[in-house]
Design an enzyme around this catalytic site. Structure first.
Site, PDB file in Angstrom:
ATOM      1  N   HIS A 393       0.808  -1.212   0.000  1.00 52.05           N
ATOM      2  CA  HIS A 393       0.000   0.000   0.000  1.00 52.05           C
ATOM      3  C   HIS A 393       0.851   1.275   0.000  1.00 52.05           C
ATOM      4  CE1 HIS A 393      -3.683   2.064   0.012  1.00 52.05           C
ATOM      5  NE2 HIS A 393      -4.369   1.306   0.843  1.00 52.05           N
ATOM      6  N   ARG A 394       2.132   1.153   0.294  1.00 47.52           N
ATOM      7  CA  ARG A 394       3.006   2.315   0.224  1.00 47.52           C
ATOM      8  C   ARG A 394       3.268   2.728  -1.224  1.00 47.52           C
ATOM      9  NH1 ARG A 394       7.862  -0.213   3.649  1.00 47.52           N
ATOM     10  NH2 ARG A 394       7.452  -1.775   2.038  1.00 47.52           N
TER      11      ARG A 394
END
Length: 420
Positions: A393-394
């Protein structure tokens, strides 16, 4: 011990290809070493004579630790051996050597490269050997230091062990053979049934364990699942294989080709997390998870977006075969920009795969099964397949990953899109 792969921290000596007393030249292959990924060749970095083998076959040694010494025939190597004594031992009872008393007749002693130490760091003091046991009449029992230590650790009385070394000396194999014989348990343990077996970790399994902790813990995973109609892909595969050319095209070949093509359209998913920046790749180097006896390894099909379906099929089989016999080179299993893991052939409908950092995503492929579905208002039986994308998700947001899977699905449901 050299670092023979980018992630190698220790290596296991599988076999020595040179013997003590043999002359060696720079570049000669000295030994085969099992790393965290494959069995690699340890090469000589100088000319001379293999004077002493320190790490015997089966020993696991840290990178930078002494495994053997190459020197001139008349050079004094005692100081080097003393300096390297005990360095890099990872498995007590297995790393010390049985070389003493078991040297080949007429052969000079042999060793390996000097250990890497911080400048000024003192050498570790040599271990103090245990006192020699004695027989009932006071005579000392002849046993190697390693055999004495292992016997003490395992509670084996050396007085009842038959030595097979020179002059009846007890060596490690004698202690292990004695332990293999069913002992008479003491009364307190007579009813004990352990019911388990401890298996030593392979270099690959150690690395897998470490990498999983590095991935599933720090990386914020999220998962996206979609179901694909595979009817047209199945028809295209059947038509291609009807041409009779080898190798036969598999569903996995087509899926990898489609994912490589889709990544070219969605560069946001073809990326690495680099702590202070994100690296987006213009080329697709596709990792392909391959299960082997020791665990899992991910060979890389480089420039997959530029290769034809037939080229991917040929390369995938060659890489998988080398992976299974532990003969992959470091450049063949490093540098992937995205990965695919397929358990469909094992009848797994759906699963989630763990991201292989620094990659930002991996797609898990399930089995292709026939299901009743509604098409144009009618219930029909169609070949369907589920795939789940694990996202960092980064790097990848939900909508970004979803759009990528939409492209993959569109191409699989219309396979002519990959040649458009």
């Amino acid at each position: 011990m050299e670092a023979l792969s980018p992630t190698m921290e220790e290596g296991k000596v599988v076999s020595w290809l040179k013997q003590e007393g043999e002359g060696v030249k720079t570049g000669d292959v000295l030994a085969e070493v099992e790393t965290d990924k494959a069995v690699m060749e340890l090469q000589a970095r100088g000319d001379g004579v293999l004077r002493k083998i320190v790490a015997e076959e089966g020993a696991t040694v840290e990178v930078g630790s002494l495994v053997a010494v190459i020197a001139a025939p008349d050079e004094d190597i005692d100081a080097l051996l003393e300096e390297g004594a005990g360095s890099g031992e990872r498995e007590p009872g297995r790393q010390e050597q049985e070389a003493e008393g078991e040297q080949r007749a007429g052969a000079p002693t042999a060793t390996v490269a000097p250990p890497v130490r911080t400048p000024g760091q003192p050498s570790p003091p040599p271990a103090r050997p245990a006192p020699l046991p004695e027989t009932a009449d006071g005579a000392r029992i002849k046993a190697s230091p390693l055999a004495r230590r292992v016997a003490a650790e395992r509670g084996i009385d050396l007085k009842i062990v038959q030595g097979s070394g020179p002059g009846g000396r007890i060596v490690l194999r004698d202690v292990e053979a004695a332990q293999a014989e069913p002992p008479v348990p003491p009364p307190a343990l007579a009813l004990r049934d352990e019911g388990f077996e401890d298996a030593k970790l392979s270099q690959m399994r150690k690395t897998i364990a470490r990498r999983l902790v590095e991935s599933i813990g720090p990386i914020p995973h999220f998962f996206l699942t979609t179901e694909v109609d595979m009817e047209r892909t199945a028809e295209a595969r059947q038509a291609l294989n009807a041409l009779g050319e080898e190798p036969r095209i598999s569903f996995n070949d087509i899926i990898m080709k489609v994912i490589a093509a889709s990544l070219r359209e969605h560069r946001d998913c073809n990326a690495w997390w680099q702590e202070d920046h994100i690296r987006y790749f213009n080329e697709v180097h596709l990792g392909m998870a391959v299960a082997i006896d020791e665990g899992l390894i991910t060979p890389v099909i480089r420039h997959a977006h530029q290769k034809t379906l037939r080229q991917i099929a040929v390369e995938a089989r060659a890489l998988a075969e080398r992976a299974r016999v532990r003969k992959l080179k470091p450049e063949e299993y490093t540098g992937a920009t995205f990965s695919v893991s397929n358990l469909g052939m094992l009848d797994i409908d759906q699963f989630t795969a763990v991201i292989n950092p620094p990659e930002a995503g991996i797609v898990a492929i399930g089995s292709i099964t026939e299901k009743p579905v509604v098409v144009d208002g009618a219930v029909v039986v169609r070949k369907r397949m589920r795939m789940t994308m694990s996202c960092d998700h980064r790097v990848i947001d939900g909508a970004t990953g979803a759009r990528f899977l939409q492209t993959v699905r569109r191409m699989l449901e219309n396979p002519l899109a990959i040649v458009w």
